[in-house]
Design an enzyme around this catalytic site. Sequence first.
Site, PDB file in Angstrom:
ATOM      1  CB  CYS A 147      -1.197   0.026   1.217  1.00  0.00           C
ATOM      2  SG  CYS A 147      -1.798  -1.491   1.406  1.00  0.00           S
ATOM      3  CG  HIS A 159      -3.506   3.149   2.465  1.00  0.00           C
ATOM      4  ND1 HIS A 159      -3.945   2.668   1.215  1.00  0.00           N
ATOM      5  CD2 HIS A 159      -3.524   1.865   3.231  1.00  0.00           C
ATOM      6  CE1 HIS A 159      -4.213   1.398   0.939  1.00  0.00           C
ATOM      7  NE2 HIS A 159      -3.972   0.945   2.475  1.00  0.00           N
ATOM      8  CG  ASN A 170      -6.874  -1.319   1.418  1.00  0.00           C
ATOM      9  OD1 ASN A 170      -6.008  -0.905   0.514  1.00  0.00           O
ATOM     10  ND2 ASN A 170      -6.214  -1.829   2.474  1.00  0.00           N
TER      11      ASN A 170
HETATM   12  O1  UT7 Z   1      -3.592  -1.738   3.701  1.00  0.00           O
HETATM   13  C1  UT7 Z   1      -3.454  -2.325   4.872  1.00  0.00           C
HETATM   14  C2  UT7 Z   1      -4.400  -3.548   4.869  1.00  0.00           C
HETATM   15  N1  UT7 Z   1      -4.759  -3.787   6.046  1.00  0.00           N
HETATM   16  C3  UT7 Z   1      -5.509  -2.899   6.841  1.00  0.00           C
HETATM   17  O2  UT7 Z   1      -5.551  -1.714   6.886  1.00  0.00           O
HETATM   18  C4  UT7 Z   1      -6.431  -3.581   7.976  1.00  0.00           C
HETATM   19  C5  UT7 Z   1      -6.398  -3.092   8.922  1.00  0.00           C
HETATM   20  N2  UT7 Z   1      -7.303  -3.901  10.088  1.00  0.00           N
HETATM   21  C6  UT7 Z   1      -8.723  -3.380   9.936  1.00  0.00           C
HETATM   22  O3  UT7 Z   1      -8.836  -2.708   9.448  1.00  0.00           O
HETATM   23  C7  UT7 Z   1      -9.544  -4.051  11.108  1.00  0.00           C
HETATM   24  O4  UT7 Z   1      -8.704  -4.771  11.953  1.00  0.00           O
HETATM   25  C8  UT7 Z   1     -10.502  -5.123  10.388  1.00  0.00           C
HETATM   26  C9  UT7 Z   1     -11.726  -4.254   9.695  1.00  0.00           C
HETATM   27  C10 UT7 Z   1      -9.835  -5.918   9.358  1.00  0.00           C
HETATM   28  C11 UT7 Z   1     -11.081  -5.722  11.373  1.00  0.00           C
HETATM   29  O5  UT7 Z   1     -11.800  -5.083  12.331  1.00  0.00           O
HETATM   30  P1  UT7 Z   1     -11.533  -5.240  14.069  1.00  0.00           P
HETATM   31  O6  UT7 Z   1     -12.668  -4.242  14.834  1.00  0.00           O
HETATM   32  O7  UT7 Z   1     -10.153  -5.606  14.168  1.00  0.00           O
HETATM   33  O8  UT7 Z   1     -12.278  -6.362  14.238  1.00  0.00           O
HETATM   34  P2  UT7 Z   1     -11.658  -8.044  14.685  1.00  0.00           P
HETATM   35  O9  UT7 Z   1     -10.835  -8.586  13.751  1.00  0.00           O
HETATM   36  O10 UT7 Z   1     -11.527  -7.874  16.032  1.00  0.00           O
HETATM   37  O11 UT7 Z   1     -13.015  -9.017  14.809  1.00  0.00           O
HETATM   38  C12 UT7 Z   1     -14.337  -8.515  15.617  1.00  0.00           C
HETATM   39  C13 UT7 Z   1     -15.358  -9.614  15.446  1.00  0.00           C
HETATM   40  C14 UT7 Z   1     -14.721 -11.026  15.501  1.00  0.00           C
HETATM   41  O12 UT7 Z   1     -15.631 -11.810  16.049  1.00  0.00           O
HETATM   42  P3  UT7 Z   1     -15.633 -12.254  17.586  1.00  0.00           P
HETATM   43  O13 UT7 Z   1     -14.516 -13.007  17.520  1.00  0.00           O
HETATM   44  O14 UT7 Z   1     -15.432 -10.975  18.389  1.00  0.00           O
HETATM   45  O15 UT7 Z   1     -16.853 -12.998  17.808  1.00  0.00           O
HETATM   46  C15 UT7 Z   1     -14.779 -11.281  14.060  1.00  0.00           C
HETATM   47  O16 UT7 Z   1     -14.967 -12.818  13.767  1.00  0.00           O
HETATM   48  O17 UT7 Z   1     -15.854  -9.390  14.021  1.00  0.00           O
HETATM   49  C16 UT7 Z   1     -15.806 -10.648  13.586  1.00  0.00           C
HETATM   50  N3  UT7 Z   1     -15.764 -10.273  11.927  1.00  0.00           N
HETATM   51  C17 UT7 Z   1     -16.900 -10.038  11.171  1.00  0.00           C
HETATM   52  N4  UT7 Z   1     -18.153  -9.916  11.674  1.00  0.00           N
HETATM   53  C18 UT7 Z   1     -19.058  -9.790  10.409  1.00  0.00           C
HETATM   54  C19 UT7 Z   1     -14.768 -10.405  11.401  1.00  0.00           C
HETATM   55  N5  UT7 Z   1     -15.027 -10.082  10.003  1.00  0.00           N
HETATM   56  C20 UT7 Z   1     -16.265  -9.888   9.996  1.00  0.00           C
HETATM   57  C21 UT7 Z   1     -17.264  -9.519   9.071  1.00  0.00           C
HETATM   58  N6  UT7 Z   1     -18.476  -9.305   9.198  1.00  0.00           N
HETATM   59  N7  UT7 Z   1     -16.787  -9.144   7.865  1.00  0.00           N
END
Ligand code: UT7
Length: 329
Positions: free
Chosen positions: A116, A256, A286
Amino acid sequence: MSSLKKAKIAAIARAVPEKILTNFDLEKMVDTTDEWIRTRTGIEERHIADEKTTSSVLGIEATKKALKKAGISAEELDFIIVATITPDMVFPATACIIQNAIGATKAATMDIEAACSGFIYGLSIARQYIATGEAKNVLVIASEVLSKITDWDDRSTCILFGDGAGAAIITESDSDSEIMSTVLGGDGKYGDILYLPAGGSKKPASHETVDNKEHTIKMNGQDVFKAAVTKMRSSLKKALEKAGIKSSQLKLVIPHQANLRIIESLRKFLDLPKEKVYVNLQKYGNTSAASIAIAMSEAEENGIIKRGDYIALCAFGGGLTWAATVIKY
Ligand code: UT7
């Protein structure tokens, strides 16, 4: 040092595929909701390429528009730099494919893989070539077709990414327009929080790698999130210091476009009002290296940035890599 020339962005343009995939479409594909995606990321929809559309196809479209805007021909290009993690092939470089397609017969060609952060890495390289007089016209393209390396069954990643390209023409500046500072960084010890495991010399493609979906993006979202917040802040702060500019002097910051919460944290750190931080991830998701180039092209087209404005770009991505630049546009 005093004989170094100033480099400016002479023109910037973008290209995105027509097809749009909304959060509601994704609800039908994986266990997710529009509400979860919007509140956790800010994304509402993204553009997705069809089967035939590669990174070079989008890159060529953006390039043709940028060349037209800059008023220069492909034959006048000295160097083509393509930032992408989705090259058409492992080799030849996508820069060579684009060079041939546009007829840039004089240009040297190179791909860079800084994920990125790639567009800013490309601007930084272009700036050095212009500064030393090694090149007069450099084309920096950032083009990604991330949909082709996305695991469409993995709800934690497939909701994030989109396809698109941006292209910028960098030339010597005879005005006060200038890329004032660039800051690049990387830390390979975080390589395993955002990566694509197979298809390289470590794990060549095999039935097993295909069965295990190892040709798709793997990410530990929370770890990437934390690193992104820290590195975007520190690199942008350094770029401002190097340029001798205060954040209050900036007309626009273009970060970004990965997650609205990451962008908001940067905005608060810089103590800037919402209108000074560009956000378009709701429409594109993204798009990795392309995200800042697409956003800058939009901001320029909509008259949000004008010649003479101070702007800042900053990014982070797989590697990890990070980068920032301050520009007098
Ligand atoms: O260009 C660089 C590339 N990457 C990034 O910039 C990504 C940076 N990270 C992020 O943007 C965030 O970490 C995410 C958007 C990827 C995830 O958000 P989060 O607030 O960190 O969520 P999490 O991974 O802690 O997941 C929270 C919950 C989990 O469930 P439990 O374990 O709390 O029951 C996940 O399983 O949300 C669940 N989850 C979803 N639920 C519905 C994960 N993905 C999804 C989804 N829909 N698509």
